[in-house]
Structures are given as structure tokens and as C-alpha cells.
Design a protein around this motif. Sequence first.
Motif, short mmCIF file in Angstrom:
data_model
loop_
_atom_site.label_atom_id
_atom_site.label_comp_id
_atom_site.label_asym_id
_atom_site.label_seq_id
_atom_site.Cartn_x
_atom_site.Cartn_y
_atom_site.Cartn_z
N GLY A 1 1.01 -1.26 0.05
CA GLY A 1 -0.15 0.07 0.07
C GLY A 1 0.88 1.47 -0.14
O GLY A 1 1.94 1.61 1.21
N ASP A 2 0.33 2.29 -0.34
CA ASP A 2 1.55 3.10 -1.01
C ASP A 2 0.20 4.95 -0.32
O ASP A 2 -0.66 4.80 0.44
CB ASP A 2 2.10 3.29 -2.01
CG ASP A 2 0.76 4.08 -3.26
OD1 ASP A 2 -0.70 4.44 -2.74
OD2 ASP A 2 1.08 3.53 -4.36
N ASP A 3 1.55 6.36 -0.30
CA ASP A 3 0.90 6.93 0.01
C ASP A 3 -0.42 7.68 -0.59
O ASP A 3 -0.84 8.93 0.23
CB ASP A 3 2.19 7.85 -0.27
CG ASP A 3 3.06 7.99 1.45
OD1 ASP A 3 2.70 7.45 2.32
OD2 ASP A 3 4.35 8.55 1.08
N GLU A 4 -0.60 6.89 -1.10
CA GLU A 4 -1.57 8.08 -2.71
C GLU A 4 -3.01 6.99 -2.54
O GLU A 4 -3.78 7.04 -3.00
CB GLU A 4 -1.64 8.42 -4.06
CG GLU A 4 -1.24 6.84 -4.93
CD GLU A 4 -1.35 7.37 -6.23
OE1 GLU A 4 -1.72 8.45 -6.54
OE2 GLU A 4 -0.58 6.37 -6.90
N GLY A 5 -2.96 6.06 -1.63
CA GLY A 5 -4.12 5.50 -1.04
C GLY A 5 -4.44 4.20 -2.28
O GLY A 5 -5.16 3.32 -2.05
N ALA B 1 -7.45 2.17 -2.68
CA ALA B 1 -8.51 1.92 -1.84
C ALA B 1 -9.07 3.19 -0.43
O ALA B 1 -10.13 2.65 0.03
CB ALA B 1 -7.59 1.32 -0.56
N HIS B 2 -8.00 4.10 -0.63
CA HIS B 2 -8.78 5.29 0.28
C HIS B 2 -7.70 6.27 -0.58
O HIS B 2 -7.03 6.58 -1.21
CB HIS B 2 -7.91 5.27 2.01
CG HIS B 2 -7.71 4.06 2.87
ND1 HIS B 2 -9.09 4.14 3.19
CD2 HIS B 2 -7.62 2.48 2.49
CE1 HIS B 2 -8.87 2.63 4.26
NE2 HIS B 2 -8.18 1.85 3.24
N ALA C 1 -5.65 -0.05 6.86
CA ALA C 1 -5.92 1.27 7.34
C ALA C 1 -5.37 2.23 6.73
O ALA C 1 -4.57 2.44 5.86
CB ALA C 1 -5.07 1.00 8.67
N CYS C 2 -5.77 3.51 7.15
CA CYS C 2 -5.75 4.61 6.53
C CYS C 2 -5.38 6.46 7.65
O CYS C 2 -5.24 5.15 8.33
CB CYS C 2 -6.28 5.04 5.50
SG CYS C 2 -6.10 6.67 4.59
N SER D 1 -10.54 -0.36 6.23
CA SER D 1 -11.92 -0.78 5.29
C SER D 1 -11.22 -1.88 5.63
O SER D 1 -10.74 -2.75 5.24
CB SER D 1 -11.79 -0.13 3.80
OG SER D 1 -11.72 1.12 4.33
N ILE D 2 -12.56 -3.18 4.97
CA ILE D 2 -12.58 -4.49 4.92
C ILE D 2 -12.74 -4.63 3.04
O ILE D 2 -13.90 -3.58 2.03
CB ILE D 2 -13.70 -4.95 5.54
CG1 ILE D 2 -13.34 -4.96 6.98
CG2 ILE D 2 -13.85 -6.70 5.50
CD1 ILE D 2 -14.61 -5.04 8.00
N TRP D 3 -11.86 -5.35 2.03
CA TRP D 3 -12.45 -5.69 1.35
C TRP D 3 -12.78 -7.02 0.98
O TRP D 3 -11.57 -7.90 1.55
CB TRP D 3 -11.58 -5.67 0.34
CG TRP D 3 -10.84 -3.96 0.38
CD1 TRP D 3 -10.48 -2.92 1.67
CD2 TRP D 3 -11.13 -2.81 0.08
NE1 TRP D 3 -10.34 -1.99 1.51
CE2 TRP D 3 -10.53 -1.22 0.65
CE3 TRP D 3 -11.89 -2.01 -1.48
CZ2 TRP D 3 -11.21 -0.08 0.06
CZ3 TRP D 3 -11.87 -0.96 -2.40
CH2 TRP D 3 -12.28 -0.24 -1.10
#
Length: 285
Positions: free
Chosen positions: A33-37, A54-55, A72-73, A79-81
Motif C-alpha cells: 500500500g502506498d501514500d496515495e491510497g 483503497a483510500h 488502515a489509512c 476498510s474491509i475488502w
Amino acid sequence: MPKLEFIKSASEDKKHAEDVEAVRAHGGKLYTGDDEGKVKVWDYDLNLLHEFKAHNYAVTDILVVGNNIFTACADCTFSIWDANTFKLKRGIEGHEESIRKIKTDGKNVFAGDDKGEVRVYSLDGDFEKMYSMVEEVWGLHVEGNRLYTIRDRGLTITEAKGESNKFTVISSTSEGRAPIYVTSDTLAYLDRTGMMVLIHDNTPSSHQLKGQLKGHDRIVTALSGVGNLMVSGGWDNKVKLWDVTSFQELGSSDIPGCVNGLAVTEDKLVFAGGVGGYVCKLKIS
């Protein structure tokens, strides 16, 4: 003697456009996961399988439990995927500060945030209880009814009592800095400088200091491992392999940039991600 071998990096056209913050290996797949969601899903050969938004802000941690992916964000939510379709099942609110870490004991999900709260949820995302740990939760580990929480001012181990804010402090140190790595008999975290790894006994009655690992010349930002083999990475653009029983450095490898996340599989594959969006694969052999 085990050694650490660099295998490959994800191709330039497949890597993240922003810094990678979270790395999780589970069930033959790698999740970053990265800094732009954005979340990317890879096989263990770093072939990109899927990616999804994701976010709207940084993905700070990823957890996979059964058929659910938890993300997590920094925007105080997680969120749950669905792990097969990658469709959103549920968005969870309630935290007042950025969520740093999410862990599971197989029965519940524990989310630690910058307010110092560890909030406990069912695997479906229903809120159950909360523990106020005073300081921000930069590192989190759950073992039975014990919670290990750490920031940069010390490690606290608490025994949860089953109700919100009902707990007993088992151990508290004056020195301790995230990240944290815990096995059944080993407790590892950083000293105040962030460059030395402290190895403690994980026996509930002692937690005595057993040894120190010094090999990085800049701050260590990630720890992971399998059993007594631990890997560390940090601002010096290196991943190092350690034996936490003999306190020996077994190997070192240069990587493309600062490490923000590490994951080690049971068959001793090592994955790292960090600044510049790189994702790379190493192997303990």
C-alpha cells in the motif's frame, strides 16, 4: 549458515507511483500500500495481479484474515475488502487520529492509532471495545490477552481484561522505539537512537535484555522475520539478516531506497517496499 540474497525488483512500469508504506505477505500473495491510497497485489515472483484504490490518503497498514483484506489509512479509517473480488465490504470509522497498525489474534482485529487508542473489532468490523494506551501506537503486537504497544519513548505490555479500558500494565520500559518484532521467546525493538535493535526475553515474568544488534548507520524503520531469523531495514537503504539467539549479523543487501515495510514468509522469502514506490524480493538461503 543462512545468508541473504537479493532476487529482483518490480519493474519500473509496475511499481508504485508514490512511496510504499505497507507490505504484507499472505497465502502466496504480496500486498503493498502506498501514500496515495493505492493497494497492489502481486504473486511471489512480483508479477502484478491486481491494483485498486483503497483510500484517498496513505495506506498505513494491511492485514489479511481469511477472505478479508483490511486496509488502515491515515484518514482515521480502515476498510474491509473481499480478497477474491477486491470489492469493498465495509468502511470503518470511529478513530479520531490516524490508524498506524492493525493486527489480529485470529478472533478479532486490533487497530492502534495516533491518539493512543487500541480499538478492538470483530472480523466483520463491528466495534467491541477500546483500550487507551496514552501514547501513540506506532508499533503493535497481540499475544493472547497481552497487548504490546510502542512509540519512541518506551514499550508497554498490558494484560487486557475483556472490557473497555480494563487492563493491567505488566511491563513498561523507559527506552523503546518502534518498530517491534515478537516471537514466542523473543521481543525486539529499537533503542532511542533508532539504530540499535534491543533483543529481550519474551517471558512474561522477565523481559530481560539479552543482547543488542548494531549494524545500521541510520535509523531502522522496519523489522520482520521468521522464528529466530529477523530482518531489519531503514534509512541506509539496506536490509540486514540477524540471528536473534546468537546476536550475529548473517547478511546484508543493498536495496533501491529507504525501507518503510518488510514481510517475511514461512519459506524465507523477504519482501521490502519504500521510498520511490519500489517493491523488491530477497531470499534467506
